[in-house]
Motif scaffolding. Structure first.
Motif, PDB file in Angstrom:
ATOM      1  N   THR A   1      11.721   5.627   1.748  1.00 11.31           N
ATOM      2  CA  THR A   1      10.408   6.187   2.074  1.00 11.31           C
ATOM      3  C   THR A   1      10.097   7.420   1.238  1.00 11.31           C
ATOM      4  OG1 THR A   1       9.095   7.207   3.846  1.00 11.31           O
ATOM      5  CG2 THR A   1      11.472   7.481   3.995  1.00 11.31           C
ATOM      6  N   ASN A   2       8.802   7.687   1.063  1.00  7.51           N
ATOM      7  CA  ASN A   2       8.412   8.944   0.414  1.00  7.51           C
ATOM      8  C   ASN A   2       8.438  10.098   1.425  1.00  7.51           C
ATOM      9  OD1 ASN A   2       5.977   8.813   1.899  1.00  7.51           O
ATOM     10  ND2 ASN A   2       4.823   7.937   0.195  1.00  7.51           N
ATOM     11  N   ALA A   3       8.743   9.801   2.677  1.00  7.32           N
ATOM     12  CA  ALA A   3       8.959  10.786   3.747  1.00  7.32           C
ATOM     13  C   ALA A   3       7.689  11.495   4.214  1.00  7.32           C
ATOM     14  CB  ALA A   3      10.031  11.810   3.367  1.00  7.32           C
TER      15      ALA A   3
ATOM     16  N   ARG B   1       0.831  -1.214   0.000  1.00  3.46           N
ATOM     17  CA  ARG B   1       0.000   0.000   0.000  1.00  3.46           C
ATOM     18  C   ARG B   1       0.859   1.256   0.000  1.00  3.46           C
ATOM     19  NH1 ARG B   1      -5.384  -1.509   2.123  1.00  3.46           N
ATOM     20  NH2 ARG B   1      -5.146  -3.753   2.391  1.00  3.46           N
ATOM     21  N   CYS B   2       0.280   2.328  -0.528  1.00  8.91           N
ATOM     22  CA  CYS B   2       0.984   3.608  -0.499  1.00  8.91           C
ATOM     23  C   CYS B   2      -0.025   4.737  -0.436  1.00  8.91           C
ATOM     24  CB  CYS B   2       1.858   3.754  -1.746  1.00  8.91           C
ATOM     25  SG  CYS B   2       2.929   5.199  -1.630  1.00  8.91           S
ATOM     26  N   ASN B   3       0.367   5.848   0.180  1.00 13.72           N
ATOM     27  CA  ASN B   3      -0.507   7.022   0.233  1.00 13.72           C
ATOM     28  C   ASN B   3      -0.223   7.978  -0.925  1.00 13.72           C
ATOM     29  OD1 ASN B   3       2.015   7.514   1.322  1.00 13.72           O
ATOM     30  ND2 ASN B   3       1.288   8.926   2.896  1.00 13.72           N
ATOM     31  N   PHE B   4       0.769   7.673  -1.777  1.00 16.74           N
ATOM     32  CA  PHE B   4       1.033   8.450  -2.988  1.00 16.74           C
ATOM     33  C   PHE B   4       0.562   7.632  -4.189  1.00 16.74           C
ATOM     34  CE2 PHE B   4       4.926  11.318  -1.714  1.00 16.74           C
ATOM     35  CZ  PHE B   4       4.206  11.825  -0.642  1.00 16.74           C
ATOM     36  N   ARG B   5       0.416   8.308  -5.309  1.00 22.28           N
ATOM     37  CA  ARG B   5       0.083   7.619  -6.558  1.00 22.28           C
ATOM     38  C   ARG B   5       1.004   8.120  -7.669  1.00 22.28           C
ATOM     39  NH1 ARG B   5      -1.754   4.723  -3.669  1.00 22.28           N
ATOM     40  NH2 ARG B   5      -3.788   3.728  -3.509  1.00 22.28           N
ATOM     41  N   CYS B   6       2.322   8.009  -7.403  1.00 19.79           N
ATOM     42  CA  CYS B   6       3.298   8.461  -8.394  1.00 19.79           C
ATOM     43  C   CYS B   6       2.980   7.807  -9.739  1.00 19.79           C
ATOM     44  CB  CYS B   6       4.715   8.111  -7.964  1.00 19.79           C
ATOM     45  SG  CYS B   6       5.103   8.720  -6.312  1.00 19.79           S
ATOM     46  N   SER B   7       2.908   8.614 -10.785  1.00 22.75           N
ATOM     47  CA  SER B   7       2.429   8.088 -12.067  1.00 22.75           C
ATOM     48  C   SER B   7       3.371   7.030 -12.629  1.00 22.75           C
ATOM     49  CB  SER B   7       2.278   9.237 -13.059  1.00 22.75           C
ATOM     50  OG  SER B   7       3.537   9.853 -13.217  1.00 22.75           O
ATOM     51  N   TYR B   8       4.665   7.098 -12.272  1.00 25.96           N
ATOM     52  CA  TYR B   8       5.618   6.127 -12.804  1.00 25.96           C
ATOM     53  C   TYR B   8       5.627   4.829 -12.001  1.00 25.96           C
ATOM     54  CZ  TYR B   8       8.382   8.369  -9.122  1.00 25.96           C
ATOM     55  OH  TYR B   8       8.795   8.886  -7.929  1.00 25.96           O
ATOM     56  N   CYS B   9       4.815   4.777 -10.934  1.00 37.18           N
ATOM     57  CA  CYS B   9       4.849   3.614 -10.047  1.00 37.18           C
ATOM     58  C   CYS B   9       3.458   3.033  -9.798  1.00 37.18           C
ATOM     59  CB  CYS B   9       5.504   4.020  -8.734  1.00 37.18           C
ATOM     60  SG  CYS B   9       5.594   2.712  -7.511  1.00 37.18           S
ATOM     61  N   MET B  10       2.539   3.872  -9.291  1.00 41.71           N
ATOM     62  CA  MET B  10       1.180   3.396  -8.983  1.00 41.71           C
ATOM     63  C   MET B  10       0.145   4.329  -9.603  1.00 41.71           C
ATOM     64  SD  MET B  10       1.485   2.464  -4.941  1.00 41.71           S
ATOM     65  CE  MET B  10       0.018   1.449  -4.783  1.00 41.71           C
ATOM     66  N   PRO B  11       0.071   4.367 -10.922  1.00 40.57           N
ATOM     67  CA  PRO B  11      -0.862   5.314 -11.553  1.00 40.57           C
ATOM     68  C   PRO B  11      -2.290   5.097 -11.053  1.00 40.57           C
ATOM     69  CG  PRO B  11      -0.047   3.670 -13.119  1.00 40.57           C
ATOM     70  CD  PRO B  11       0.776   3.531 -11.898  1.00 40.57           C
TER      71      PRO B  11
ATOM     72  N   GLY C   1       8.520  -0.693   0.091  1.00 41.15           N
ATOM     73  CA  GLY C   1       7.105  -1.025  -0.087  1.00 41.15           C
ATOM     74  C   GLY C   1       6.731  -0.800  -1.545  1.00 41.15           C
ATOM     75  N   GLY C   2       5.569  -0.416  -1.785  1.00 41.44           N
ATOM     76  CA  GLY C   2       4.634   0.473  -1.128  1.00 41.44           C
ATOM     77  C   GLY C   2       5.367   1.469  -0.232  1.00 41.44           C
ATOM     78  N   GLU C   3       4.624   2.057   0.671  1.00 41.33           N
ATOM     79  CA  GLU C   3       5.260   2.996   1.587  1.00 41.33           C
ATOM     80  C   GLU C   3       5.496   2.277   2.927  1.00 41.33           C
ATOM     81  OE1 GLU C   3       6.907   5.727   1.662  1.00 41.33           O
ATOM     82  OE2 GLU C   3       6.993   5.476   3.823  1.00 41.33           O
TER      83      GLU C   3
HETATM   84  S1  SF4 Z   1       7.270   5.477  -5.691  1.00 46.65           S
HETATM   85 FE1  SF4 Z   1       6.926   5.092  -3.529  1.00 46.65          FE
HETATM   86  S2  SF4 Z   1       5.662   6.861  -2.953  1.00 46.65           S
HETATM   87 FE2  SF4 Z   1       5.514   6.739  -5.137  1.00 46.65          FE
HETATM   88  S3  SF4 Z   1       3.680   5.482  -5.517  1.00 46.65           S
HETATM   89 FE3  SF4 Z   1       5.494   4.135  -5.583  1.00 46.65          FE
HETATM   90  S4  SF4 Z   1       5.549   3.293  -3.561  1.00 46.65           S
HETATM   91 FE4  SF4 Z   1       4.298   5.151  -3.433  1.00 46.65          FE
END
Ligand code: SF4
Ligand SMILES: C[S@@+](CC[C@H](N)C(=O)[O-])C[C@H]1O[C@@H](n2cnc3c(N)ncnc32)[C@H](O)[C@@H]1O
Length: 333
Positions: free
Chosen positions: A100-102, A21-31, A72-74
């Motif tokens: 971490t995404n910090a 799981r993650c609280n971000f949705r970086c387009s290059y990772c978890m669009p 992770g995820g985060e």
């Molecule tokens: S790069 Fe890290 S912060 Fe960004 S969506 Fe992926 S797991 Fe989350």
């Protein structure tokens, strides 16, 4: 037993994903288009417990691992992750770090340090607030990440900052990032946008080659190369000629380093992968939950490593892009 794989590579690093799981949705990772409302993340019981993770970690250390990175995820979303850090910190001569995404780092830095964490890697792709908010796609402000970096530093955790560069998205901020971290205690590294997973719409045109990143910085702040510190170091290191420290570039696409890759990876549900671009893993959770002893676990992991022949990045072509493979948020980078 310290096994080497079919290309003579030992196992030195282990990356452990503690949540998908993650609280971000970086387009290059978890669009968001894929990892939206309906996406099914793992249930708690599917995740390896801290005790199970510690057993796996100790088995890897017996096989030669010297460095473990939680990811992770985060990873800071995993409840009481500091409890896991404390367990792993009891393993002798282990370099223990976390990526971490910090977003939660300001709150967590002190407990992580006290639990025995050695260092952190913080992902930060842009200093421009609008660009950063767009890249994380959840409108998270860059100031909070900078606060997290400061908190980690104040808690006594050395920080490396990693920036993924995507052409036309944040490459206009390459020099700005360099300027910000030059002369600070934090090492900055730029990462080429990689074709991990199948959901991020990767195209070679979106990659800013590491050589170009170095050129752009060098034009403003002259650089000279630094020798690699150890076998398997992924970043090419450069130092500022004026003595203001170093930057690194990770050129996994344009200059792959499979020949020196000593990394293995465990997903949050306990699958072992010997390459970021693998399609299939080995189910260590099933082995553990069927009652395997520590020796049996170590032996099974060693056997996987002995068979390892991965060199995906070196044989990447337009066609390999179509092959099935796991997502970055699943395996943790
Ligand atoms: S790069 Fe890290 S912060 Fe960004 S969506 Fe992926 S797991 Fe989350
Ligand atoms: C998957 S994240 C997990 C840890 C944490 N959430 C974070 O962002 O630091 C680990 C690293 O992978 C990087 N990453 C994700 N997708 C990538 C891609 N397609 N190409 C290059 N790096 C990527 C992230 O920027 C981050 O530095």
């Amino acid at each position: 037993m310290h096994p080497v794989d079919t290309m003579g590579r030992p196992v030195r690093d282990l990356r452990i994903s503690v949540t998908d799981r993650c609280n971000f949705r970086c387009s290059y990772c978890m669009p968001k288009s894929v990892f939206g409302q309906d996406y099914r993340f793992m249930d708690r019981k599917e995740l390896l417990s801290f005790e199970e993770i510690e057993r796996v970690a100790r088995a890897f250390v017996r096989l030669g691992v010297e460095k473990i990175r939680l990811t992770g995820g985060e990873p800071l979303l995993r409840r009481e992750v500091e409890g896991l850090v404390a367990r792993l910190a009891t393993i002798d001569r282990l370099d223990l770090t976390l990526t971490t995404n910090a977003s939660l780092l300001a709150r967590k830095a002190r407990v992580l340090k006290d639990a025995g964490l050695n260092r952190v890697n913080v992902s930060l792709d842009s200093l421009d607030d609008a660009t950063f908010r767009a890249m994380n796609d959840v409108d998270f402000p860059v100031a909070r990440v900078l606060e997290g970096i400061e908190a980690a530093s104040e808690a006594g955790l050395p920080v490396k900052v990693n920036a993924v560069v995507k052409r036309g998205v944040n490459d206009d901020g390459i020099v700005e990032l360099a300027r910000h971290f030059r002369g600070s205690p934090h090492t900055l590294r730029y990462i080429e946008f990689m074709d991990v997973g199948t959901t991020n719409g990767w195209r070679l045109d979106d990659v800013v080659p590491a050589a170009e990143i170095v050129e752009r910085i060098d034009a403003v702040f002259p650089l000279e190369p630094v020798d690699a510190a150890y076998r398997g170091e992924v970043a090419q290191r450069w130092r500022y000629r004026d003595g203001a420290g170093e930057v690194g570039v990770i050129s996994s696409v344009t200059q792959p380093f499979c020949g020196d890759c000593t990394r293995s990876r465990i997903s949050a549900e306990g699958k072992l992968y010997t390459c970021l671009f693998a399609a299939r893993g080995t189910d260590l959770r099933a082995l553990i939950r069927s009652g395997a002893t520590d020796d049996e676990l170590t032996e099974a992991i060693g056997a996987v490593w002995l068979r390892r022949a991965d060199r995906y990045s070196e044989i990447r072509t337009e066609r390999t892009r179509e092959l099935p493979r796991i997502e970055m948020s699943y395996i943790g980078g």
